[in-house]
Design a protein around this motif. Structure first.
Motif, PDB file in Angstrom:
ATOM      1  N   ALA A  67      64.329   3.369  -3.621  1.00 15.33           N
ATOM      2  CA  ALA A  67      64.462   2.000  -4.135  1.00 15.33           C
ATOM      3  C   ALA A  67      64.257   1.946  -5.652  1.00 15.33           C
ATOM      4  O   ALA A  67      64.896   1.152  -6.348  1.00 15.33           O
ATOM      5  CB  ALA A  67      63.467   1.080  -3.433  1.00 15.33           C
ATOM      6  N   ASP A  68      63.385   2.805  -6.169  1.00 12.19           N
ATOM      7  CA  ASP A  68      63.090   2.802  -7.609  1.00 12.19           C
ATOM      8  C   ASP A  68      64.142   3.529  -8.430  1.00 12.19           C
ATOM      9  O   ASP A  68      64.487   3.100  -9.540  1.00 12.19           O
ATOM     10  CB  ASP A  68      61.728   3.465  -7.878  1.00 12.19           C
ATOM     11  CG  ASP A  68      60.562   2.614  -7.397  1.00 12.19           C
ATOM     12  OD1 ASP A  68      60.781   1.409  -7.156  1.00 12.19           O
ATOM     13  OD2 ASP A  68      59.453   3.157  -7.254  1.00 12.19           O
ATOM     14  N   SER A  72      63.788  -4.563  -4.952  1.00 11.36           N
ATOM     15  CA  SER A  72      64.402  -3.912  -6.109  1.00 11.36           C
ATOM     16  C   SER A  72      65.580  -4.719  -6.649  1.00 11.36           C
ATOM     17  O   SER A  72      66.174  -4.354  -7.663  1.00 11.36           O
ATOM     18  CB  SER A  72      64.882  -2.504  -5.731  1.00 11.36           C
ATOM     19  OG  SER A  72      66.010  -2.568  -4.891  1.00 11.36           O
ATOM     20  N   ASN A  73      65.943  -5.806  -5.971  1.00 15.07           N
ATOM     21  CA  ASN A  73      67.119  -6.594  -6.357  1.00 15.07           C
ATOM     22  C   ASN A  73      66.777  -8.069  -6.494  1.00 15.07           C
ATOM     23  O   ASN A  73      67.616  -8.940  -6.245  1.00 15.07           O
ATOM     24  CB  ASN A  73      68.233  -6.399  -5.304  1.00 15.07           C
ATOM     25  CG  ASN A  73      69.589  -6.829  -5.810  1.00 15.07           C
ATOM     26  OD1 ASN A  73      69.912  -6.663  -6.976  1.00 15.07           O
ATOM     27  ND2 ASN A  73      70.409  -7.382  -4.917  1.00 15.07           N
ATOM     28  N   GLU A 133      70.229   1.872  -7.027  1.00 19.58           N
ATOM     29  CA  GLU A 133      71.120   1.249  -8.011  1.00 19.58           C
ATOM     30  C   GLU A 133      72.477   1.954  -8.046  1.00 19.58           C
ATOM     31  O   GLU A 133      73.512   1.333  -8.276  1.00 19.58           O
ATOM     32  CB  GLU A 133      70.463   1.319  -9.400  1.00 19.58           C
ATOM     33  CG  GLU A 133      71.227   0.611 -10.494  1.00 19.58           C
ATOM     34  CD  GLU A 133      71.111  -0.915 -10.408  1.00 19.58           C
ATOM     35  OE1 GLU A 133      72.011  -1.583 -10.932  1.00 19.58           O
ATOM     36  OE2 GLU A 133      70.125  -1.398  -9.805  1.00 19.58           O
TER      37      GLU A 133
END
Length: 481
Positions: A217-218, A260-261, A222
Motif C-alpha cells: 500500500a505504501d 492510501s487513496n 500506486e
C-alpha cells in the motif's frame, strides 16, 4: 464455554467468529487436520505446509489471550460432526463459532456439524468473514446471482459507498483456562514438505501478511495498474496465499487500499481502484460458487461447452505440465509454479488459454494441476480463472479471443528478463530470438530447449472450429425440455 472452529481464517486479528465467541464467554480454539479431504480437493503439499506453518504463530497469539489452540483429526469431513461433538462434550461447550466457507463440500460439512450439535443442545453459529458481502445479498433486479462481473462490481461499489465493512475488534485476554494447548504437527502423512527455498518465499504469520500489505500500500499500489501484468516486476501484492488461508482478511486489504487513496474507490489513484477491482473479482467468484453450485462439481458454467471435443493428448499435456512446450513464456511460467508454488496472474491466463485453446485439452486438467501446485490454491478463484480462460465460464473471454503466447511474451516481458530467469538455457539469446527460439532455425533448434509442440495458427483454427460447432444454449434447452 465457547469453541471457535478455525478453518481458512488463520488469524486472531479481524476474525469475526473468534471475536463473537470471546464476547460470549471463555473460549477454546480447535483446528481439524483432514488429510483425506485435502487430497480429494487436490490441495498442494506446499499449501498444506503453509497452513501448518501458520498454525504456530496463531497458536502463540491465541495463547497470549489465554485461548488454547487444540488440534484434532477428522481425516475426511464426514468425520467432523463426531469429532467436534466429542470435543464439545469433553469440555462442556455451549456453542461452536465458525466463519462461513463456500463450496458444496464445505456447505454439507457445516450443515452436518450444526445438526449433530443441535441434537445435543449445542449451538452452532456461522459468520460472514472471508467476503465483504453475504452471498445472496448482491443480486440482479430479477433476483438472480450476477453472471457479468462489471454489473456485480457496480452494485458492490454502491454498497461500499453506503456502508464500509468494518474491521472486527480483537478479543481481550481472558482468564486462564484449565485446558492446555496442543503441540502442532510439523507434517501430515501423504504431503511432502517443500524445500527451504520455497518456504522462504512465503514466511508464515499475520505479522508477515500485514507487513506485506503495508509495504504494498505504501510503495507499490500506486503503480499496480501499470506493472501488474509484467511478470519480471514485483508489481503484485503477493498476498494471495495469505488471503486463501485467511491469515489476512479482505476487509484489511480494502481498508489499507482506501487509506492510501484518501478513502476513494473509483477516483484518485488508478492503481488503487484496479487493485480493489481484483479484490472484487475474488468476491465475485465466491458468489458464483454459491449461486451456481455446479461449478463445485467439475461442471462447466456454460452447459453447451460440456460438448466441446476436448482432445486426449497425454504427451502434449505432460509437456505442458513440465514446462517443455517450446514456447518460452509458457515454460517459464510453469517452472515458476513448480519451484515457488505461485504463478503470476497474467501468466495464469496465458498458460490456461494455451492449454485449452491451442492444445484443446479440457480445462479441468489444468484446474487440477494448478490446485496440486498452488500455495494460494482456492476453488472459487482457480475454477473461475480456468473457466474464464477456456470460454466455458461466467463472464468469460469470447471463444474467438485466443491469446497468442508469442505476442503476450513480447508485450509483457519485452526484455526477456522473466524468461531468462526461469529458462537459463535461453540466456544467451537476444531479445528478438528469446520469445520464439524456433525461428533461429537448424534441425533441432536451440540446444537443451524443445521445439514447439503445436503450430499456433493451425491450433487456433482447430479451437475456433470446435467452438463454432457447439450446440447453442437454446438448442440444449429445447432438447431437455
Amino acid at each position: 464455554m465457547q469453541l471457535i472452529w478455525l478453518r481458512s481464517d488463520l488469524r486472531h486479528y479481524d476474525n469475526t467468529a473468534l471475536s463473537a465467541a470471546a464476547t460470549r464467554g471463555p473460549t477454546v480454539a480447535v483446528y481439524l487436520i483432514s488429510p483425506d479431504q485435502w487430497r480429494a480437493h487436490d490441495d498442494a503439499p506446499c499449501k498444506v505446509d503453509f497452513w501448518l506453518r501458520n498454525l504456530r504463530p496463531l497458536s502463540d497469539s491465541l495463547q497470549q489471550l489465554n485461548i488454547p489452540l487444540l488440534i484434532r483429526t477428522a481425516a475426511a469431513w464426514d468425520q467432523a460432526p463426531a469429532v467436534l461433538l466429542e470435543l464439545c462434550q469433553q469440555l462442556g461447550i455451549e456453542a461452536v463459532h465458525a466463519n462461513q466457507e463456500y463450496g458444496i463440500n464445505e456447505t454439507r460439512r457445516d450443515k452436518a456439524v450444526a445438526q449433530a450439535l443441535d441434537a445435543k443442545g449445542i449451538e452452532f453459529h456461522s459468520y460472514l468473514d472471508q467476503l465483504l458481502f453475504q452471498p445472496g445479498s448482491i443480486l440482479t433486479q430479477s433476483g438472480s446471482y450476477f453472471q457479468v462481473f462489471s454489473q456485480f462490481r457496480k452494485v458492490c461499489y454502491n454498497r461500499l459507498h453506503m456502508a464500509m465493512p468494518q474491521i472486527v475488534a480483537s478479543p481481550k485476554a481472558q482468564a486462564p483456562l484449565h485446558v492446555t494447548r496442543d503441540p502442532l504437527p510439523e507434517t501430515v502423512d501423504g504431503f511432502a514438505v517443500p524445500g527451504a527455498a520455497l518456504r522462504a518465499l512465503w514466511p508464515a504469520g499475520e505479522e508477515e501478511a500485514r507487513q506485506r500489505l503495508a509495504q504494498f500500500a505504501d510503495e507499490q499500489i500506486e503503480y499496480y495498474k501499470d506493472q501488474r501484468d509484467l511478470p519480471a516486476r514485483p508489481g503484485t501484492s503477493q498476498l494471495s496465499a495469505y488471503l486463501a488461508a485467511g491469515v489476512i482478511s479482505p476487509r484489511q486489504c480494502l481498508h489499507a487500499a482506501l487509506q492510501s487513496n484518501n478513502g476513494e474507490f473509483e477516483s484518485g489513484s488508478p492503481g488503487v481502484s484496479t487493485w480493489i477491482t481484483e479484490l472484487l473479482w475474488r468476491e465475485f467468484y465466491k458468489h458464483i460458487l454459491v449461486g451456481y453450485p455446479r461449478v463445485s462439481r467439475h461442471r462447466a458454467f456454460r452447459p453447451e461447452t460440456e460438448f466441446l471435443p476436448w482432445r486426449d493428448a497425454p504427451t502434449e499435456l505432460a509437456a505442458w505440465k513440465q514446462g517443455c512446450t517450446g514456447f518460452p513464456i509458457i515454460d517459464a511460467a510453469i517452472r515458476q509454479l513448480l519451484q515457488t508454488g505461485w504463478m503470476h496472474n497474467r501468466l495464469r491466463m496465458v498458460v490456461a488459454m494455451f492449454l485449452t485453446k491451442n492444445l484443446l485439452i479440457d480445462w479441468r486438467e489444468g484446474e487440477r494441476f494448478f490446485m496440486q501446485h498452488l500455495i494460494d490454491g482456492d476453488l472459487a478463484a482457480n475454477n473461475g480463472g480456468w473457466q474464464w480462460s477456456s470460454s466455458t465460464g461466467t463472464d468469460s473471454v469470447p471463444y474467438f479471443r485466443i491469446f497468442n503466447p508469442l505476442t503476450q511474451s513480447e508485450r509483457f516481458d519485452p526484455e526477456g528478463r522473466f524468461i531468462k530467469h526461469w529458462l537459463p538455457e535461453l540466456a544467451d539469446l537476444n531479445k528478438k530470438q528469446l520469445h520464439n527460439p524456433a525461428l533461429i532455425g537448424g534441425l533441432f533448434g536451440v540446444a537443451n530447449y524443445p521445439v514447439p509442440i503445436v503450430n499456433l495458427s493451425q491450433s487456433r483454427d482447430r479451437a475456433l472450429s470446435a467452438f463454432k460447432n457447439l450446440p447453442s444454449r437454446q438448442m440444449l434447452e429445447v432438447s431437455h425440455g
